[in-house]
Design a protein around this motif. Sequence first.
Motif, PDB file in Angstrom:
ATOM      1  N   LEU A   1       0.856  -1.186   0.000  1.00  0.00           N
ATOM      2  CA  LEU A   1       0.000   0.000   0.000  1.00  0.00           C
ATOM      3  C   LEU A   1       0.889   1.232   0.000  1.00  0.00           C
ATOM      4  O   LEU A   1       1.997   1.208   0.544  1.00  0.00           O
ATOM      5  N   VAL A   2       0.410   2.298  -0.607  1.00  0.00           N
ATOM      6  CA  VAL A   2       1.155   3.550  -0.616  1.00  0.00           C
ATOM      7  C   VAL A   2       0.340   4.635   0.071  1.00  0.00           C
ATOM      8  O   VAL A   2      -0.893   4.641   0.032  1.00  0.00           O
ATOM      9  N   SER A   3       1.061   5.534   0.673  1.00  0.00           N
ATOM     10  CA  SER A   3       0.470   6.629   1.436  1.00  0.00           C
ATOM     11  C   SER A   3      -0.212   7.637   0.528  1.00  0.00           C
ATOM     12  O   SER A   3       0.188   7.845  -0.614  1.00  0.00           O
ATOM     13  N   ASP A   4      -1.246   8.263   1.074  1.00  0.00           N
ATOM     14  CA  ASP A   4      -1.870   9.416   0.440  1.00  0.00           C
ATOM     15  C   ASP A   4      -1.689  10.570   1.419  1.00  0.00           C
ATOM     16  O   ASP A   4      -2.466  10.716   2.365  1.00  0.00           O
TER      17      ASP A   4
ATOM     18  N   TRP B   1      -6.979   7.098   4.120  1.00  0.00           N
ATOM     19  CA  TRP B   1      -6.979   6.416   2.832  1.00  0.00           C
ATOM     20  C   TRP B   1      -5.551   6.151   2.400  1.00  0.00           C
ATOM     21  O   TRP B   1      -4.669   6.999   2.555  1.00  0.00           O
ATOM     22  N   MET B   2      -5.332   4.959   1.863  1.00  0.00           N
ATOM     23  CA  MET B   2      -4.097   4.592   1.178  1.00  0.00           C
ATOM     24  C   MET B   2      -4.529   3.973  -0.142  1.00  0.00           C
ATOM     25  O   MET B   2      -5.729   3.885  -0.411  1.00  0.00           O
ATOM     26  N   SER B   3      -3.584   3.548  -0.976  1.00  0.00           N
ATOM     27  CA  SER B   3      -3.952   2.887  -2.232  1.00  0.00           C
ATOM     28  C   SER B   3      -2.975   1.757  -2.517  1.00  0.00           C
ATOM     29  O   SER B   3      -1.858   1.726  -1.998  1.00  0.00           O
ATOM     30  N   VAL B   4      -3.426   0.825  -3.362  1.00  0.00           N
ATOM     31  CA  VAL B   4      -2.594  -0.305  -3.742  1.00  0.00           C
ATOM     32  C   VAL B   4      -1.592   0.169  -4.788  1.00  0.00           C
ATOM     33  O   VAL B   4      -1.981   0.719  -5.825  1.00  0.00           O
ATOM     34  N   GLU B   5      -0.317  -0.022  -4.512  1.00  0.00           N
ATOM     35  CA  GLU B   5       0.744   0.433  -5.416  1.00  0.00           C
ATOM     36  C   GLU B   5       0.616  -0.210  -6.792  1.00  0.00           C
ATOM     37  O   GLU B   5       0.415  -1.422  -6.917  1.00  0.00           O
TER      38      GLU B   5
ATOM     39  N   PHE C   1       2.813   9.044  14.790  1.00  0.00           N
ATOM     40  CA  PHE C   1       3.217   7.706  14.377  1.00  0.00           C
ATOM     41  C   PHE C   1       2.643   7.305  13.013  1.00  0.00           C
ATOM     42  O   PHE C   1       2.583   6.121  12.701  1.00  0.00           O
ATOM     43  N   ARG C   2       2.262   8.282  12.215  1.00  0.00           N
ATOM     44  CA  ARG C   2       1.612   7.969  10.931  1.00  0.00           C
ATOM     45  C   ARG C   2       2.467   7.051  10.064  1.00  0.00           C
ATOM     46  O   ARG C   2       1.966   6.097   9.476  1.00  0.00           O
ATOM     47  N   SER C   3       3.746   7.325   9.976  1.00  0.00           N
ATOM     48  CA  SER C   3       4.632   6.506   9.153  1.00  0.00           C
ATOM     49  C   SER C   3       4.628   5.049   9.618  1.00  0.00           C
ATOM     50  O   SER C   3       4.559   4.125   8.801  1.00  0.00           O
TER      51      SER C   3
ATOM     52  N   ALA D   1       2.805  -0.523   8.849  1.00  0.00           N
ATOM     53  CA  ALA D   1       2.110  -1.697   9.389  1.00  0.00           C
ATOM     54  C   ALA D   1       0.926  -2.087   8.494  1.00  0.00           C
ATOM     55  O   ALA D   1       0.679  -3.271   8.269  1.00  0.00           O
ATOM     56  N   ALA D   2       0.206  -1.094   7.980  1.00  0.00           N
ATOM     57  CA  ALA D   2      -0.932  -1.378   7.093  1.00  0.00           C
ATOM     58  C   ALA D   2      -0.453  -2.053   5.811  1.00  0.00           C
ATOM     59  O   ALA D   2      -1.056  -3.021   5.347  1.00  0.00           O
TER      60      ALA D   2
END
Length: 101
Positions: free
Chosen positions: A3-6, A23-27, A65-67, A72-73
């Motif tokens: 997953l990649v960060s938004d 929200w994140m998205s599938v790379e 701790f967002r990173s 972890a997600a």
Amino acid sequence: MPLVSDPKSKPLPHSNSRSIGIWMSVEGRRPIQPVRVLVSNEALSQLDPTNVRDLYAALEIFDRFRSLVETAASRKFDSHGFDAEKYEGMPTVRLTTDDLT
């Protein structure tokens, strides 16, 4: 695929599930595949046990701790895929205390 960060996704409380969501998205997925990541307030409180357990504290801990949460997600998604439950029809990944340790 990870997953990649938004970075534009603002953390929002989900009172019914006692969690914070982003929200994140599938790379590499085209069209873009959004994924709702929900991290439990309990898991967040374990990252900083000295902080008061309320909504303001959960949001503040999430920001710090967002990173770690996003890593972890992505790791959980890579090993287990999407959760069975959806969020407003969209795939989800739910994080608990065990996922952040």
